[in-house]
Design a protein around this motif. Structure first.
Motif, mmCIF file in Angstrom:
data_model
loop_
_atom_site.group_PDB
_atom_site.id
_atom_site.type_symbol
_atom_site.label_atom_id
_atom_site.label_comp_id
_atom_site.label_asym_id
_atom_site.label_seq_id
_atom_site.Cartn_x
_atom_site.Cartn_y
_atom_site.Cartn_z
ATOM 1 N N ARG A 74 0.486 -1.257 0.052
ATOM 2 C CA ARG A 74 0.574 -0.172 0.046
ATOM 3 C C ARG A 74 0.774 1.332 -0.348
ATOM 4 N NH1 ARG A 74 -3.563 -2.129 -2.660
ATOM 5 N NH2 ARG A 74 -5.172 -3.486 -1.880
ATOM 6 N N ASP A 80 -3.513 -0.165 -6.474
ATOM 7 C CA ASP A 80 -5.261 -0.563 -6.367
ATOM 8 C C ASP A 80 -5.438 -2.167 -5.926
ATOM 9 O OD1 ASP A 80 -5.459 -0.966 -8.735
ATOM 10 O OD2 ASP A 80 -6.980 -0.084 -8.660
ATOM 11 N N LEU A 279 -12.137 0.123 -2.866
ATOM 12 C CA LEU A 279 -10.992 -0.004 -2.147
ATOM 13 C C LEU A 279 -10.969 2.028 -1.366
ATOM 14 C CD1 LEU A 279 -8.005 -0.515 -1.435
ATOM 15 C CD2 LEU A 279 -6.893 1.179 -3.563
#
Length: 292
Positions: A74, A80, A279
């Motif tokens: 991340r 993503d 997300l």
């Protein structure tokens, strides 16, 4: 459920046992695993399936290693990719240790739910008791984690249906057909077709074959309207005697999807197909999605 033209590629980056002696490209540390995850996302993987290794290179359920790997993935603000974690990465782990990361860590969207026990030849019993599966399913439900229902033999479909009928597993379910494990269902097109024909009509599914069965099952899954899983956890060779890398295997899968006249699903598309929430931190789609 046939999901049309969008095909999800899952990349299973490293298993619990296979050493670098067999293939030097197998990632072992959180840094190596996260780097492969990012590279695979750029090649078209919508999902990365994560195992962890200890300092001796053996599978571990160490929550801190999962946490560090997720953080590193991340840290790429453009990435993503969907994060999918194992719950069976160490045969020495207790039931509690197998659930610690999914009980406490943020950022896990999918996790494996192995739908039964069997003799994993020749090493021993792969143990997934009904009591453990019930607790694990409740943990997933409470933390909004999607179960990836891993099926190694046909009787496990009944176990999944049992917990779905109890309301502990949300529907529609998502199945991962794991074919070719010694002691489990053989990796044949006939067996894959049987499994596909015996899941609920609204379910989604993916499949992979171990080792030399990797390509036949991948092409059969594409023909039958499913999704596919590739990666060094399941198959360490690109061709006979030629070691593979994870990004190579993803790139070949993406090419096969395109040649089939279908489309490599982006993570955003995969979340819609799998009924996952978007997300939380919006990021741009990978360059690959724009180039296809």
């Amino acid at each position: 459920m046939n999901t049309g033209d969008n095909v999800i590629i899952s990349a299973a980056l490293t298993g619990a046992v296979t050493p670098k002696d067999i293939n030097e490209h197998i990632p072992l540390t959180p840094e190596e695993i996260a780097a492969d995850a990012y590279a695979c996302w750029k090649k078209g993987a919508a999902v990365v399936h994560l195992h962890m290794r200890d300092d001796e290179g053996m599978g571990t359920m160490d929550k801190r290693k999962f946490e560090e790997t997720i953080r590193l993935i991340r840290s790429h603000e453009d990435c993503d990719v969907i994060i999918n974690c194992t719950t069976s990465g160490d045969h020495r782990a207790s039931d509690q240790q197998r659930m610690e990361h999914v009980s406490t860590l943020n950022g896990i969207e999918i996790a494996s739910w192995d739908a039964g026990s069997f003799n994993w030849m020749p090493g021993g019993v792969f143990m997934n008791s009904p009591q453990f599966l019930g607790k694990l399913a409740e943990t997933f439900l409470n933390r909004d984690i999607k179960p990836e229902i891993e099926i190694f033999d046909s009787g496990m479909l009944g176990v999944a249906n049992y917990f779905a009928e109890k309301g502990v597993i949300k529907t529609p379910m998502h199945f991962q057909f794991c074919l070719g494990v010694p002691g489990g269902m053989a990796a044949t097109v006939e067996n894959l077709l049987y499994l596909v024909n015996h899941i609920p009509a609204d379910a989604t599914w993916s499949a992979f074959g171990i080792g030399k069965h990797h390509l036949p099952i991948m092409y059969a899954a594409l023909a039958l309207g499913g999704h596919i899983r590739v990666g060094l956890e399941d198959n360490v060779y690109f061709s006979k005697g030629v070691p593979a890398t994870n990004p190579q295997l993803v790139a070949r899968a993406a090419e096969a999807i395109t040649l089939q006249g279908k489309k490599v699903a982006t993570p955003a598309e995969a979340r819609r197909l799998l009924n996952l929430p978007p997300l939380k931190i919006p990021v741009p789609s990978p360059a690959l999605a724009m180039s296809h």
